[in-house]
Design a protein around this motif. Structure first.
Motif, PDB file in Angstrom:
ATOM      1  N   GLN A 158     -14.013  -3.134 -29.131  1.00  0.00           N
ATOM      2  CA  GLN A 158     -12.635  -3.562 -28.897  1.00  0.00           C
ATOM      3  C   GLN A 158     -11.900  -2.419 -28.199  1.00  0.00           C
ATOM      4  O   GLN A 158     -11.962  -1.271 -28.653  1.00  0.00           O
ATOM      5  CB  GLN A 158     -11.930  -3.913 -30.196  1.00  0.00           C
ATOM      6  N   PRO A 159     -11.177  -2.708 -27.116  1.00  0.00           N
ATOM      7  CA  PRO A 159     -10.495  -1.636 -26.396  1.00  0.00           C
ATOM      8  C   PRO A 159      -9.344  -1.045 -27.204  1.00  0.00           C
ATOM      9  O   PRO A 159      -8.636  -1.753 -27.918  1.00  0.00           O
ATOM     10  CB  PRO A 159      -9.993  -2.329 -25.129  1.00  0.00           C
ATOM     11  N   VAL A 160      -9.165   0.262 -27.074  1.00  0.00           N
ATOM     12  CA  VAL A 160      -8.058   0.984 -27.693  1.00  0.00           C
ATOM     13  C   VAL A 160      -7.157   1.487 -26.567  1.00  0.00           C
ATOM     14  O   VAL A 160      -7.630   2.115 -25.620  1.00  0.00           O
ATOM     15  CB  VAL A 160      -8.566   2.165 -28.541  1.00  0.00           C
ATOM     16  N   PHE A 161      -5.852   1.212 -26.668  1.00  0.00           N
ATOM     17  CA  PHE A 161      -4.920   1.459 -25.570  1.00  0.00           C
ATOM     18  C   PHE A 161      -3.978   2.622 -25.846  1.00  0.00           C
ATOM     19  O   PHE A 161      -3.564   2.854 -26.990  1.00  0.00           O
ATOM     20  CB  PHE A 161      -4.055   0.214 -25.324  1.00  0.00           C
ATOM     21  N   VAL A 171      -6.582   1.731 -21.116  1.00  0.00           N
ATOM     22  CA  VAL A 171      -7.602   1.851 -22.151  1.00  0.00           C
ATOM     23  C   VAL A 171      -8.074   3.302 -22.230  1.00  0.00           C
ATOM     24  O   VAL A 171      -8.421   3.904 -21.210  1.00  0.00           O
ATOM     25  CB  VAL A 171      -8.795   0.923 -21.860  1.00  0.00           C
ATOM     26  N   ALA A 189     -12.776   2.838 -27.276  1.00  0.00           N
ATOM     27  CA  ALA A 189     -13.298   1.563 -27.761  1.00  0.00           C
ATOM     28  C   ALA A 189     -13.812   1.757 -29.180  1.00  0.00           C
ATOM     29  O   ALA A 189     -14.482   2.756 -29.478  1.00  0.00           O
ATOM     30  CB  ALA A 189     -14.425   1.069 -26.861  1.00  0.00           C
ATOM     31  N   GLU A 190     -13.460   0.817 -30.041  1.00  0.00           N
ATOM     32  CA  GLU A 190     -13.952   0.865 -31.418  1.00  0.00           C
ATOM     33  C   GLU A 190     -15.171  -0.027 -31.565  1.00  0.00           C
ATOM     34  O   GLU A 190     -15.175  -1.184 -31.117  1.00  0.00           O
ATOM     35  CB  GLU A 190     -12.878   0.418 -32.406  1.00  0.00           C
ATOM     36  N   THR A 239      -2.379   5.892 -34.391  1.00  0.00           N
ATOM     37  CA  THR A 239      -2.848   4.653 -33.776  1.00  0.00           C
ATOM     38  C   THR A 239      -2.644   3.475 -34.725  1.00  0.00           C
ATOM     39  O   THR A 239      -2.788   3.601 -35.941  1.00  0.00           O
ATOM     40  CB  THR A 239      -4.335   4.755 -33.385  1.00  0.00           C
ATOM     41  N   GLN A 255      -3.538  -0.694 -35.607  1.00  0.00           N
ATOM     42  CA  GLN A 255      -4.594  -1.696 -35.431  1.00  0.00           C
ATOM     43  C   GLN A 255      -4.057  -3.081 -35.726  1.00  0.00           C
ATOM     44  O   GLN A 255      -3.002  -3.248 -36.317  1.00  0.00           O
ATOM     45  CB  GLN A 255      -5.777  -1.374 -36.336  1.00  0.00           C
ATOM     46  N   GLN A 274      -4.553  -1.042 -30.890  1.00  0.00           N
ATOM     47  CA  GLN A 274      -5.564  -2.040 -30.563  1.00  0.00           C
ATOM     48  C   GLN A 274      -5.227  -3.324 -31.308  1.00  0.00           C
ATOM     49  O   GLN A 274      -4.468  -3.326 -32.272  1.00  0.00           O
ATOM     50  CB  GLN A 274      -6.957  -1.548 -30.964  1.00  0.00           C
ATOM     51  N   TRP A 334     -12.668  -1.728 -18.482  1.00  0.00           N
ATOM     52  CA  TRP A 334     -11.735  -0.917 -19.244  1.00  0.00           C
ATOM     53  C   TRP A 334     -11.575   0.501 -18.690  1.00  0.00           C
ATOM     54  O   TRP A 334     -10.684   1.231 -19.130  1.00  0.00           O
ATOM     55  CB  TRP A 334     -12.186  -0.808 -20.701  1.00  0.00           C
TER      56      TRP A 334
END
Length: 368
Positions: free
Chosen positions: A125-128, A135, A138-139, A305, A307, A327, A344
């Motif tokens: 899953q992309p982390v922004f 991006v 990614a997790e 961060t 979620q 994310q 990404w």
């Protein structure tokens, strides 16, 4: 204590009568037993009367001696209490068969098949960066290649009940690190760990053997790590961090409860509890809590961060409060397709400041 719960003596007697037939109890029954055990422990520890302080302290010691195994802790506690009470005259003391493990894990053929045949894969899953909408990482999320349709949480719960949790976590870590080779090189890779895996000697060996650059890896550890194992955690994590691995503490509960761990470990990231995000835009009290976490993260030089960001209003509120990384489905869904991952990486190097440690996060990405 409430009369709704069985007495210590009654529960101990029930445990003594348990026989080998309970070894093969269905997984659902074991999960129900664990919930009952946790409820009993919680009720005992919540009693504030002076008369039971010694009992509560003894229970705390048994819990510390059996991390992650509340059933064994409670059984040992009840057995010790029972041994302190004289048996009624004319009634023999019940004996425990030392060869019978009342909490022996049942087997799980389907889990054993997953581990044997490698029937799992990794979704990312992309982390922004919320300040630039780009991006930055990614997790890794585990997906199971079976026809049952069970979600990952169910598989890991079953693994916990059958004694295969750490084996399954290591299989997921290996899958995630292998898949990470196909991510854009400038993205960090976030990997979740339980405290059991953190202390497993296989962990440093795994990272010694992976071709993924250590500077790209962020290990996510729950803030509920047992306090009495803090020194052991430091000993395991220190060489990994010296090699370039970064650390994220997931605040799974109260920010104030996890502050001690966070101050001691000095992570590069703090991850907000997922329960704080849902409907945050409509809850002024939780907004104040998030603001407190934002200030705390800035003070120790960590990126904060969020979620499970599911709506534009949640996103706007988080950004307005100063949360800089996030994310969730509103930003990007998990994908198992390398073709999606490739999209990404377009502007991930063009990061704006992430607050306290924004420049450091850019450095992680630039040197990977």
């Amino acid at each position: 204590m409430s009369t709704r719960k069985p007495s210590f003596l009654a529960l101990t007697n029930a445990g003594m009568r348990a026989g080998p037939e309970n070894v093969e109890a269905p997984i659902e029954q074991l999960r129900g037993l664990r919930l009952q055990v946790l409820e009993i422990i919680e009720e005992v520890l919540s009693d504030s009367s002076q008369a039971t302080e010694a009992v509560r302290e003894q229970l705390r010691q048994h819990i510390a001696a059996h991390p992650g195994r509340p059933e064994e802790a409670l059984l040992e506690h009840l057995s010790s209490l029972r041994s302190e009470q004289p048996a009624p005259q004319g009634e023999p003391e019940p004996q425990v068969d030392p060869d019978v493990d009342l909490f022996q894990h049942p087997s799980s053929p389907r889990l054993e098949a997953v581990l044997r045949d490698g029937m799992l894969m990794t979704a990312f899953q992309p982390v922004f960066d919320l300040t630039t909408s780009t991006v930055v990482g990614a997790e890794a999320l585990t997906r199971f290649v079976t026809d049952s349709g069970d979600p990952a949480d169910y598989w890991f719960a079953e693994a916990e009940d059958t004694g295969l949790r750490t084996d399954l976590e290591f299989a997921a870590l290996e899958s995630g690190l292998k898949a990470a080779l196909e991510l854009p090189q400038q993205l960090f890779v976030a990997l979740k760990l339980s405290h059991e895996v953190c202390l497993d000697p296989r962990l440093p060996v795994l990272f010694d053997q992976t071709p993924v650059a250590a500077s790209r890896v962020i290990l996510e550890i729950s803030g509920e790590f047992p306090r009495h194992q803090a020194d052991s955690l430091d000993a395991v994590v220190a060489p990994l961090r010296s090699a370039g691995v970064r650390l994220s503490i997931e605040d799974s509960g109260s920010f104030f409860a996890g502050a001690g761990h966070i101050l001691r470990l000095k992570p590069e990231m703090i991850k907000l509890d997922r329960k704080l995000t849902a409907g945050l835009n409509q809850d002024p009290l939780r907004q104040e809590l998030v603001q407190a976490e934002v200030r705390f993260a800035r003070e120790i030089g960590a990126a904060l961060t969020a979620q499970r960001i599911e709506t534009k209003d949640e996103l706007a509120t988080l950004a307005g409060l100063g949360v800089t990384v996030g994310q969730g489905y509103h930003l990007g869904r998990p994908s198992v397709q390398p073709s999606d991952w490739a999209k990404w990486g377009g502007r991930a190097r063009h990061l704006a400041s992430l607050g306290g440690r924004g420049r450091n996060l850019r450095t992680w990405l630039n040197r990977s």
